[in-house]
Write a protein that holds these residues in place. Structure first.
Motif, mmCIF file in Angstrom:
data_model
loop_
_atom_site.group_PDB
_atom_site.id
_atom_site.type_symbol
_atom_site.label_atom_id
_atom_site.label_comp_id
_atom_site.label_asym_id
_atom_site.label_seq_id
_atom_site.Cartn_x
_atom_site.Cartn_y
_atom_site.Cartn_z
ATOM 1 N N ALA A 1 -0.184 1.413 3.440
ATOM 2 C CA ALA A 1 0.329 0.212 2.778
ATOM 3 C C ALA A 1 1.441 0.589 1.797
ATOM 4 N N LEU A 2 1.400 1.818 1.294
ATOM 5 C CA LEU A 2 2.412 2.285 0.342
ATOM 6 C C LEU A 2 3.778 2.502 0.986
ATOM 7 N N THR A 3 3.843 2.448 2.311
ATOM 8 C CA THR A 3 5.119 2.698 2.982
ATOM 9 C C THR A 3 6.154 1.609 2.709
ATOM 10 N N ILE A 4 5.766 0.566 2.024
ATOM 11 C CA ILE A 4 6.747 -0.465 1.642
ATOM 12 C C ILE A 4 7.476 -0.070 0.351
ATOM 13 N N LEU A 5 7.012 0.958 -0.320
ATOM 14 C CA LEU A 5 7.588 1.329 -1.624
ATOM 15 C C LEU A 5 9.064 1.751 -1.593
ATOM 16 N N PRO A 6 9.619 2.234 -0.466
ATOM 17 C CA PRO A 6 11.061 2.477 -0.460
ATOM 18 C C PRO A 6 11.883 1.216 -0.740
ATOM 19 N N PHE A 7 11.293 0.053 -0.580
ATOM 20 C CA PHE A 7 11.955 -1.203 -0.957
ATOM 21 C C PHE A 7 12.309 -1.190 -2.437
ATOM 22 N N PHE A 8 11.466 -0.562 -3.243
ATOM 23 C CA PHE A 8 11.632 -0.573 -4.695
ATOM 24 C C PHE A 8 12.349 0.642 -5.253
ATOM 25 N N ALA B 1 12.510 7.106 -4.770
ATOM 26 C CA ALA B 1 11.491 8.116 -5.095
ATOM 27 C C ALA B 1 10.290 8.013 -4.169
ATOM 28 N N ALA B 2 10.141 6.868 -3.520
ATOM 29 C CA ALA B 2 9.035 6.698 -2.573
ATOM 30 C C ALA B 2 9.209 7.593 -1.352
ATOM 31 N N ILE B 3 10.426 7.962 -1.029
ATOM 32 C CA ILE B 3 10.664 8.780 0.167
ATOM 33 C C ILE B 3 9.971 10.146 0.034
ATOM 34 N N TYR C 1 11.210 -8.017 4.745
ATOM 35 C CA TYR C 1 10.350 -8.183 5.915
ATOM 36 C C TYR C 1 10.565 -7.080 6.963
ATOM 37 N N PHE C 2 11.642 -6.321 6.833
ATOM 38 C CA PHE C 2 11.916 -5.231 7.774
ATOM 39 C C PHE C 2 11.397 -3.890 7.288
ATOM 40 N N VAL C 3 11.074 -3.781 6.006
ATOM 41 C CA VAL C 3 10.693 -2.502 5.406
ATOM 42 C C VAL C 3 9.461 -1.891 6.067
ATOM 43 N N ALA C 4 8.532 -2.693 6.499
ATOM 44 C CA ALA C 4 7.299 -2.173 7.109
ATOM 45 C C ALA C 4 7.480 -1.767 8.575
ATOM 46 N N LEU C 5 8.576 -2.148 9.200
ATOM 47 C CA LEU C 5 8.754 -1.860 10.627
ATOM 48 C C LEU C 5 8.872 -0.373 10.971
ATOM 49 N N PRO C 6 9.690 0.421 10.257
ATOM 50 C CA PRO C 6 9.810 1.831 10.643
ATOM 51 C C PRO C 6 8.494 2.607 10.680
ATOM 52 N N PRO C 7 7.623 2.493 9.669
ATOM 53 C CA PRO C 7 6.369 3.248 9.787
ATOM 54 C C PRO C 7 5.464 2.737 10.907
ATOM 55 N N ILE C 8 5.493 1.450 11.170
ATOM 56 C CA ILE C 8 4.677 0.915 12.268
ATOM 57 C C ILE C 8 5.161 1.491 13.592
ATOM 58 N N ILE C 9 6.443 1.394 13.836
ATOM 59 C CA ILE C 9 7.013 1.849 15.108
ATOM 60 C C ILE C 9 6.917 3.368 15.250
ATOM 61 N N LEU D 1 3.950 -6.635 -5.932
ATOM 62 C CA LEU D 1 4.802 -5.790 -6.775
ATOM 63 C C LEU D 1 6.144 -6.430 -7.097
ATOM 64 N N ILE D 2 6.628 -7.304 -6.239
ATOM 65 C CA ILE D 2 7.917 -7.956 -6.496
ATOM 66 C C ILE D 2 7.893 -8.676 -7.849
ATOM 67 N N LYS D 3 6.747 -9.254 -8.184
ATOM 68 C CA LYS D 3 6.629 -9.978 -9.449
ATOM 69 C C LYS D 3 6.807 -9.059 -10.657
ATOM 70 N N TYR D 4 6.501 -7.771 -10.479
ATOM 71 C CA TYR D 4 6.507 -6.826 -11.599
ATOM 72 C C TYR D 4 7.505 -5.693 -11.399
ATOM 73 N N LYS D 5 8.445 -5.843 -10.484
ATOM 74 C CA LYS D 5 9.349 -4.755 -10.126
ATOM 75 C C LYS D 5 10.140 -4.201 -11.306
ATOM 76 N N ASN D 6 10.581 -5.062 -12.197
ATOM 77 C CA ASN D 6 11.381 -4.581 -13.323
ATOM 78 C C ASN D 6 10.530 -3.830 -14.342
ATOM 79 N N VAL D 7 9.268 -4.146 -14.422
ATOM 80 C CA VAL D 7 8.372 -3.442 -15.342
ATOM 81 C C VAL D 7 7.945 -2.104 -14.748
ATOM 82 N N ILE D 8 7.557 -2.118 -13.482
ATOM 83 C CA ILE D 8 7.034 -0.916 -12.830
ATOM 84 C C ILE D 8 8.145 0.069 -12.489
ATOM 85 N N PHE D 9 9.207 -0.409 -11.886
ATOM 86 C CA PHE D 9 10.242 0.489 -11.373
ATOM 87 C C PHE D 9 11.480 0.540 -12.258
#
Length: 163
Positions: A41-48, A51-53, A96-104, A150-158
């Motif tokens: 589920a964490l594979t969406i973190l490159p959206f933010f 450093a997630a890579i 909505y595309f961020v999760a596609l690469p790890p799935i595929i 996380l989108i709601k808190y992106k500026n606080v977290i990231f």
């Protein structure tokens, strides 16, 4: 060291640590031909954050190593996560595309690792389906729920702007 480098390393290390903990906690569901690796589920973190890579790569590497995976799985599985994380980062303009690469990537690569590394006799196409379903659950469903939260808190977290 500049603040941004420290922030990058801290974020990557935290992501790796969370990935390892989730892999360990949910180990019974995360390995073999039918798998739902909750840590994916964490594979969406490159959206933010970029450093997630490295965070996802190191987390997957350590998670596989500590989870008792064979060498092929540790190396190829982790490299697959690295490639998928890079592609997810490139697709970050559309959440909505961020999760596609790890799935595929995992649906294509993991069955071969399971066949060669673990000697599973299940047909490759069937394992592609079962691994793909597990990735859809972990990355597509759980990951998207995490992304929305996380989108709601992106500026606080990231502490950076996100599209």
């Amino acid at each position: 060291m500049k603040r941004s480098k420290v922030q990058f390393l801290t974020q990557a290390a935290m992501i790796a640590a969370i990935y390892v903990v989730l892999t360990y906690l949910f180990q019974p569901f995360g390995f073999m031909d039918v798998q739902v690796r909750v840590a994916e589920a964490l594979t969406i973190l490159p959206f933010f954050t970029p450093a997630a890579i490295p965070g996802l790569f190191v987390g997957c590497l350590l998670g596989n190593l500590l989870g008792g995976a064979v060498l092929l799985d540790i190396v190829i599985g982790s490299l697959t996560t690295l490639v998928a994380a890079c592609l997810s980062y490139l697709l970050r303009k559309n959440k909505y595309f961020v999760a596609l690469p790890p799935i595929i990537a995992n649906a294509i690569v993991v069955p071969w690792v399971l066949r060669i590394g673990y000697g599973l006799a299940t047909p490759i196409p069937l394992m592609m389906v079962t691994v793909g379903i597990g990735e859809i659950i972990s990355c597509g469903i759980l990951g998207t729920i995490l992304l929305q939260a996380l989108i709601k808190y992106k500026n606080v977290i990231f502490r950076q702007k996100v599209a």
